[in-house]
Write a protein that holds these residues in place. Structure first.
Motif, mmCIF file in Angstrom:
data_model
loop_
_atom_site.group_PDB
_atom_site.id
_atom_site.type_symbol
_atom_site.label_atom_id
_atom_site.label_comp_id
_atom_site.label_asym_id
_atom_site.label_seq_id
_atom_site.Cartn_x
_atom_site.Cartn_y
_atom_site.Cartn_z
ATOM 1 N N HIS A 1 24.726 75.520 16.472
ATOM 2 C CA HIS A 1 25.989 74.949 16.041
ATOM 3 C C HIS A 1 26.745 74.419 17.248
ATOM 4 C CE1 HIS A 1 25.433 77.341 12.320
ATOM 5 N NE2 HIS A 1 24.933 78.211 13.166
ATOM 6 N N VAL A 2 27.497 73.341 17.052
ATOM 7 C CA VAL A 2 28.412 72.861 18.071
ATOM 8 C C VAL A 2 29.810 73.092 17.542
ATOM 9 C CG1 VAL A 2 29.204 70.914 19.439
ATOM 10 C CG2 VAL A 2 26.794 71.110 18.827
ATOM 11 N N HIS A 3 30.633 73.792 18.302
ATOM 12 C CA HIS A 3 31.985 74.042 17.815
ATOM 13 C C HIS A 3 32.984 73.910 18.947
ATOM 14 C CE1 HIS A 3 31.382 78.108 19.447
ATOM 15 N NE2 HIS A 3 30.287 78.171 18.730
ATOM 16 N N ASP B 1 35.053 71.870 26.394
ATOM 17 C CA ASP B 1 35.639 71.433 25.127
ATOM 18 C C ASP B 1 34.830 71.868 23.917
ATOM 19 O OD1 ASP B 1 37.784 69.808 26.317
ATOM 20 O OD2 ASP B 1 36.134 68.590 27.065
ATOM 21 N N ALA B 2 33.529 72.048 24.102
ATOM 22 C CA ALA B 2 32.661 72.411 22.986
ATOM 23 C C ALA B 2 31.490 73.222 23.526
ATOM 24 C CB ALA B 2 32.165 71.172 22.255
ATOM 25 N N TRP B 3 30.815 73.905 22.598
ATOM 26 C CA TRP B 3 29.695 74.766 22.981
ATOM 27 C C TRP B 3 28.613 74.652 21.927
ATOM 28 C CZ3 TRP B 3 30.032 80.834 22.798
ATOM 29 C CH2 TRP B 3 28.883 81.401 23.370
ATOM 30 N N GLN C 1 30.061 85.400 16.306
ATOM 31 C CA GLN C 1 31.040 86.141 17.108
ATOM 32 C C GLN C 1 32.252 85.276 17.450
ATOM 33 O OE1 GLN C 1 29.402 87.946 20.603
ATOM 34 N NE2 GLN C 1 31.387 88.476 21.471
ATOM 35 N N VAL C 2 31.985 84.066 17.916
ATOM 36 C CA VAL C 2 33.083 83.182 18.314
ATOM 37 C C VAL C 2 33.921 82.780 17.107
ATOM 38 C CG1 VAL C 2 33.608 80.880 19.207
ATOM 39 C CG2 VAL C 2 31.986 82.330 20.414
ATOM 40 N N GLU D 1 36.340 75.773 15.489
ATOM 41 C CA GLU D 1 35.999 74.745 14.511
ATOM 42 C C GLU D 1 34.565 74.274 14.706
ATOM 43 O OE1 GLU D 1 37.197 70.073 13.553
ATOM 44 O OE2 GLU D 1 38.330 71.257 15.009
ATOM 45 N N VAL D 2 33.808 74.201 13.620
ATOM 46 C CA VAL D 2 32.422 73.733 13.688
ATOM 47 C C VAL D 2 32.410 72.209 13.680
ATOM 48 C CG1 VAL D 2 30.152 73.779 12.611
ATOM 49 C CG2 VAL D 2 31.662 75.771 12.417
#
Length: 262
Positions: free
Chosen positions: A3-5, A119-121, A130-131, A138-139
């Motif tokens: 996922h990128v959120h 800015d994103a992970w 967890q996050v 936000e996803v």
């Protein structure tokens, strides 16, 4: 599933820094496995699809944030998350040069994300769960319709050529497939065992488990096609030195036995 959120507008709790994922094995990307296969004479003998992809919303990134260009995105080099970033950028007409990829392993990326240094992970469960629970992140995208989200079992040519080891490998991949199916039908037990094994809060492992399991799939033409696309994206980004044919590293000798389990 990767996922990128992004961080929420309000400051997150930062509780994620307190939890360490002991004995947590990172999901090696399909491309990394294929690179090892090339170097050491290995074959991909079984595949698993992460079913969590169907449970997350698409969209990279959120329009309200002005698009990905110029943003700092944390990712582990050579991981499935890295592959998803490459394909997601290509889908919206961008390249890795249009963003700043910050190469970090998950434990370091967690701190950078919570601290606002990126800015994103791009990340997988249980970090994703967890996050989300602790910060309400936000996803942006989950890779649905972009990357295949597959894992593979890899065996050496020498082992496959040895009759005794070949028999043991056949037994092993069937046991793994059965365990994955059992895990899917016993999610509460899996979440409890995961929490006990890693020290993660049960709320995190329940959320990650409820999102869906890895389930065994055939190594068919669709797997080869989508994996080739992923490999080509890594080559184009100069993360892999030369192009290769994914199909040359696929071995379906255990398919009949696995089909009886799936």
């Amino acid at each position: 599933m990767v996922h990128v959120h992004v961080r929420p507008t309000a400051a997150g709790s930062g509780l994620g820094r307190r939890h360490r994922h002991r004995r947590r094995r990172q999901h090696a990307s399909a491309v990394r496995g294929r690179r090892e296969a090339q170097r050491e004479g290995r074959r991909l003998v079984e595949g698993q699809r992460d079913q969590r992809r169907a449970d997350r919303a698409e969209g990279f990134p959120a329009a309200s944030r002005g698009g990905p260009a110029g943003k700092k995105v944390a990712v582990a080099r050579g991981s499935s998350a890295h592959g998803q970033i490459l394909l997601s950028l290509r889908k919206v007409g961008l390249t890795p040069d249009d963003v700043e990829l910050v190469i970090l392993q998950p434990a370091d990326a967690l701190g950078a994300f919570n601290g606002g240094e990126v800015d994103a992970w791009a990340i997988w469960d249980p970090y994703f769960a967890q996050v989300q629970l602790e910060t309400g992140a936000e996803v942006l995208t989950d890779g649905t319709g972009v990357s295949n989200g597959l894992d593979f079992q890899v065996a050496g040519d020498a082992a496959l050529a040895d009759a005794a080891k070949n028999t043991a490998l056949a037994d092993y991949v069937v046991r793994v497939a059965k365990a994955q199916i059992f895990s899917d039908t016993h999610r509460p037990e899996r979440a409890q065992a995961w929490a006990e094994d890693t020290g993660l809060p049960i709320e995190v492992t329940r959320r990650a488990t409820d999102a869906g399991p890895n389930l065994p799939i055939p190594l068919d033409d669709s797997v080869i096609r989508s994996s080739q696309e992923l490999a080509d994206a890594f080559v184009q980004a100069k993360e892999i030195p030369r192009q290769f044919e994914f199909a040359e590293y696929v071995d379906t000798r255990f398919e009949q036995r696995l089909a009886e389990v799936r």
